[in-house]
Motif scaffolding. Structure first.
Motif, PDB file in Angstrom:
ATOM      1  N   ASN A 235       3.063 -14.109   9.776  1.00 31.12           N
ATOM      2  CA  ASN A 235       1.826 -14.822  10.109  1.00 31.12           C
ATOM      3  C   ASN A 235       1.909 -16.239   9.546  1.00 31.12           C
ATOM      4  OD1 ASN A 235      -0.833 -15.857  10.181  1.00 31.12           O
ATOM      5  ND2 ASN A 235      -1.699 -13.785  10.070  1.00 31.12           N
TER       6      ASN A 235
ATOM      7  N   TYR B   2       1.553  -8.559   1.794  1.00 32.40           N
ATOM      8  CA  TYR B   2       0.271  -7.894   1.974  1.00 32.40           C
ATOM      9  C   TYR B   2      -0.804  -8.551   1.120  1.00 32.40           C
ATOM     10  CZ  TYR B   2       3.247  -4.320   4.033  1.00 32.40           C
ATOM     11  OH  TYR B   2       4.168  -3.676   4.817  1.00 32.40           O
TER      12      TYR B   2
ATOM     13  N   GLU C  69       8.122  -8.327   3.598  1.00 30.56           N
ATOM     14  CA  GLU C  69       6.761  -7.825   3.769  1.00 30.56           C
ATOM     15  C   GLU C  69       5.834  -8.613   2.852  1.00 30.56           C
ATOM     16  OE1 GLU C  69       6.539  -3.361   3.882  1.00 30.56           O
ATOM     17  OE2 GLU C  69       8.686  -3.525   3.449  1.00 30.56           O
TER      18      GLU C  69
ATOM     19  N   GLU D 250      -1.942  -1.466   2.478  1.00 27.88           N
ATOM     20  CA  GLU D 250      -0.759  -2.232   2.876  1.00 27.88           C
ATOM     21  C   GLU D 250      -0.254  -1.820   4.268  1.00 27.88           C
ATOM     22  OE1 GLU D 250       1.562  -3.562  -0.982  1.00 27.88           O
ATOM     23  OE2 GLU D 250       1.133  -1.418  -1.112  1.00 27.88           O
ATOM     24  N   LEU D 251      -1.128  -2.019   5.227  1.00 19.84           N
ATOM     25  CA  LEU D 251      -0.816  -1.663   6.613  1.00 19.84           C
ATOM     26  C   LEU D 251      -0.523  -2.886   7.475  1.00 19.84           C
ATOM     27  CD1 LEU D 251      -3.634   1.003   7.141  1.00 19.84           C
ATOM     28  CD2 LEU D 251      -1.259   1.389   6.425  1.00 19.84           C
ATOM     29  N   ASN D 252      -1.008  -4.051   7.065  1.00 17.49           N
ATOM     30  CA  ASN D 252      -0.900  -5.262   7.888  1.00 17.49           C
ATOM     31  C   ASN D 252       0.068  -6.244   7.239  1.00 17.49           C
ATOM     32  OD1 ASN D 252      -1.354  -7.294   9.764  1.00 17.49           O
ATOM     33  ND2 ASN D 252      -3.242  -7.998   8.767  1.00 17.49           N
ATOM     34  N   ASN D 253       1.310  -6.243   7.710  1.00 13.17           N
ATOM     35  CA  ASN D 253       2.347  -7.117   7.168  1.00 13.17           C
ATOM     36  C   ASN D 253       2.109  -8.554   7.642  1.00 13.17           C
ATOM     37  OD1 ASN D 253       4.645  -8.305   6.168  1.00 13.17           O
ATOM     38  ND2 ASN D 253       6.067  -7.171   7.471  1.00 13.17           N
ATOM     39  N   LEU D 254       1.908  -9.454   6.684  1.00 16.26           N
ATOM     40  CA  LEU D 254       1.586 -10.854   6.989  1.00 16.26           C
ATOM     41  C   LEU D 254       2.808 -11.765   6.938  1.00 16.26           C
ATOM     42  CD1 LEU D 254      -1.593 -11.050   4.703  1.00 16.26           C
ATOM     43  CD2 LEU D 254      -1.554 -10.678   7.189  1.00 16.26           C
TER      44      LEU D 254
ATOM     45  N   LYS E 253      -7.797  -7.385   0.882  1.00 12.63           N
ATOM     46  CA  LYS E 253      -8.277  -7.049   2.219  1.00 12.63           C
ATOM     47  C   LYS E 253      -7.595  -5.799   2.789  1.00 12.63           C
ATOM     48  CE  LYS E 253      -9.226 -11.879   3.466  1.00 12.63           C
ATOM     49  NZ  LYS E 253      -8.876 -12.989   4.398  1.00 12.63           N
ATOM     50  N   ASP E 254      -6.421  -5.482   2.286  1.00 19.54           N
ATOM     51  CA  ASP E 254      -5.587  -4.442   2.879  1.00 19.54           C
ATOM     52  C   ASP E 254      -4.987  -3.567   1.781  1.00 19.54           C
ATOM     53  OD1 ASP E 254      -3.962  -2.995   4.620  1.00 19.54           O
ATOM     54  OD2 ASP E 254      -2.426  -4.559   4.745  1.00 19.54           O
TER      55      ASP E 254
ATOM     56  N   ARG F  38       5.556   5.070  10.556  1.00 19.81           N
ATOM     57  CA  ARG F  38       6.251   3.900   9.996  1.00 19.81           C
ATOM     58  C   ARG F  38       7.251   4.281   8.923  1.00 19.81           C
ATOM     59  NH1 ARG F  38       1.957  -0.655   8.327  1.00 19.81           N
ATOM     60  NH2 ARG F  38       3.705  -1.175   6.968  1.00 19.81           N
TER      61      ARG F  38
ATOM     62  N   ILE G  57       0.884   4.648  12.229  1.00 18.23           N
ATOM     63  CA  ILE G  57       0.918   4.340  10.796  1.00 18.23           C
ATOM     64  C   ILE G  57       1.782   5.365  10.066  1.00 18.23           C
ATOM     65  CG2 ILE G  57      -0.464   4.249   8.678  1.00 18.23           C
ATOM     66  CD1 ILE G  57      -2.756   3.120  10.386  1.00 18.23           C
TER      67      ILE G  57
END
Length: 542
Positions: A424, A409, A407, A417-421, A413-414, A398, A395
């Motif tokens: 997805n 986010y 990106e 901003e660690l989980n780039n959706l 939930k995040d 990055r 992390i």
């Protein structure tokens, strides 16, 4: 008996007249309320009323109980000069050529680009000019950083001594006090001051590795917030001591996110989200929260709306208070990142009530910019040392990797901003929506970030030379005892100032002025980004 009745009627009439005058004065105060801004620098919402219990800020805590707390106010940039240019003009920085950090230092990566002042479109004015034209006394103490120069027509007083206390009697005021104690540089400049925050109590975000140096600098950041709080408290006390608290609307906010690496200069949530509170007279909306999305673009129209001044059509934002409050709340906020000191980038973002979309137009560049100024901070030096020693986790590392093109986010939930959706498929609909919104926004504002800075400056300053505002011209109309003077300027978009007599101060010209015969009047003009005009002297006949 008749005389008594007459005296009674006269006394009654006098009473009605006095009450009527008091009513009219009260109505005038309502029409043009005093407005005070207390602003600070480089601070995220790290205050107890926003859920961060690291420190106590007694003055702002008391203020929050008297105010409405806005939970979703966002800057338009993660750094001061673009942000402040947007605040003062009510225009997105990339719309008016103020998007780079900064225009005036001369430290650009391309040495062929001069230090410059952005030439804004002719309709663009700093919003205090509208307040001054409506009769307000406007002061700024003291930071500007507007990227358009410091036009003399914006403020009645812009200095370390600027204060509402210097205003003419019975004039409403708009006063700004900027508190510097939370600025990034104060983390190292205040290093030798007593530290009231225990570094061991600091909750490290996932972006930072465990380190005593890092903990100490973050503790210093919080200690600086405590210093700022005490200064804010002294300003509020002055307002109360002057008997003005009950007819002054008070704003408190920061110019962008925290003074920490990978916070400041970023357009992630942590770089844009700021504390923002407004206190109204008579306890209106006291100790309440408002969760609507707000942008710094909304500040200028909101102040004018509260002051009952018609809103210019060119503003990029909308009023969220006052009699010109927008019918619908905003659905999105926007921000931009361009050159930061000696390094270029091109990033745009849009956020709705839940998601943030980021478009990296130069994905080959690292997230990290090797900005020399912040390397004076021990925390920054420590991160670079640990990077070189390969002691950063995935992390933390990055920051030193190249960026994805897009990106996305889910901020509920995040929040870090660690989980780039963005890749997805379950979020493809939201990705497409925000991508289109961002693209349309850049087109709508005619985003100047998509041209080279050199070309932009060439258009503003042909031949690399700063244009000069033309001298104002005057038309004089002699009346019986007074002389009426009308002023104009051949330079499109120029603001005109004048002063009466040798000892007068510069006033904003907005309508013909009347002076006694035999009095000298001085006038000059400036278009934002241009040099001031020559001064003219108007001599009226006796």
């Amino acid at each position: 008996m008749l005389n008594k009745n007459i005296r009674y009627i006269l006394m009654l009439s006098l009473g009605f007249t006095l009450q009527s005058n008091q009513f009219l004065k009260a109505q005038e105060k309502v029409k043009h309320p005093n407005i005070l801004w207390i602003t600070c620098e480089d601070m995220s919402a790290n205050l107890s009323m926003y859920g961060d219990s690291t420190i106590q800020t007694p003055y702002l805590s008391k203020f929050s109980q008297q105010a409405v707390k806005y939970t979703r106010m966002y800057s338009v940039a993660g750094v001061c000069a673009p942000s402040r240019s947007g605040i003062i003009t009510g225009m997105y920085p990339p719309a008016i050529g103020t998007q780079h950090m900064r225009t005036g230092t001369g430290g650009e990566k391309d040495p062929s680009i001069p230090s410059y002042q952005a030439v804004t479109p002719p309709e663009v004015k700093a919003f205090p000019e509208y307040l001054r034209a409506a009769g307000y006394y406007c002061t700024n103490n003291q930071k500007t950083d507007y990227q358009i120069g410091e036009p003399f027509t914006v403020w009645d007083d812009c200095s370390k001594d600027a204060h509402w206390r210097n205003r003419p009697k019975d004039k409403p005021f708009f006063a700004v006090f900027n508190i510097n104690e939370t600025h990034e540089s104060m983390i190292w400049r205040n290093a030798n001051r007593p530290l009231r925050v225990n570094p061991k109590d600091i909750k490290l975000p996932p972006y930072y590795p465990e380190s005593d140096i890092i903990r100490r600098d973050i503790a210093r950041y919080y200690d600086n917030i405590m210093l700022m709080d005490s200064i804010a408290g002294s300003i509020l006390k002055q307002l109360e001591d002057d008997g003005l608290a009950e007819n002054t609307i008070v704003f408190f906010f920061s110019d962008h996110g925290a003074a920490l690496p990978w916070y400041k200069r970023e357009i992630y949530e942590r770089g844009l989200h700021v504390p923002f509170m407004v206190r109204f007279p008579d306890g209106q909306l006291a100790n309440t929260s408002d969760n609507q999305l707000l942008s710094f673009m909304d500040l200028a129209p909101t102040v004018l709306s509260l002051a009952n001044i018609p809103l210019p059509k060119h503003f990029n934002g909308q009023a969220f208070l006052g009699n010109q409050k927008a019918e619908s709340p905003r659905r999105y906020i926007f921000a931009a990142r361009d050159r930061l000191d000696e390094h270029y980038d091109l990033v745009r973002t849009v956020r709705d009530s839940k998601f943030q979309y980021i478009r990296n137009y130069q994905p080959e560049k690292l997230n990290y910019m090797d900005v020399g100024f912040r390397k004076q901070m021990p925390l920054m030096a420590e991160i670079l040392k640990l990077r070189d020693q390969k002691k950063l986790d995935s992390i933390q590392n990055r920051w030193f990797k190249s960026k994805p093109v897009e990106e996305l986010y889910d901020l509920e939930k995040d929040p870090f901003e660690l989980n780039n959706l963005a890749e997805n498929p379950d979020y493809a609909t939201k990705l497409n929506e925000l991508r289109e919104v961002q693209n349309n926004w850049s087109l709508q504002i005619k985003d100047k970030g998509f041209m080279s800075e050199k070309d932009m400056v060439r258009l503003m300053w042909p031949g690399g030379l700063q244009p000069t505002t033309a001298k104002p011209t005057s038309q004089i109309k002699q009346q019986k005892q007074l002389t009426q003077i009308a002023l104009s300027c051949p330079t499109n978009g120029a603001s005109i100032g004048y002063k009466i007599g040798d000892s007068g101060s510069w006033e904003l010209y907005h309508q013909p002025i009347e002076v006694k015969k035999g009095v000298k009047v001085y006038a000059k003009a400036v278009r934002y980004g241009y040099k001031e005009s020559e001064e003219i002297i108007i001599t009226t006949n006796k």
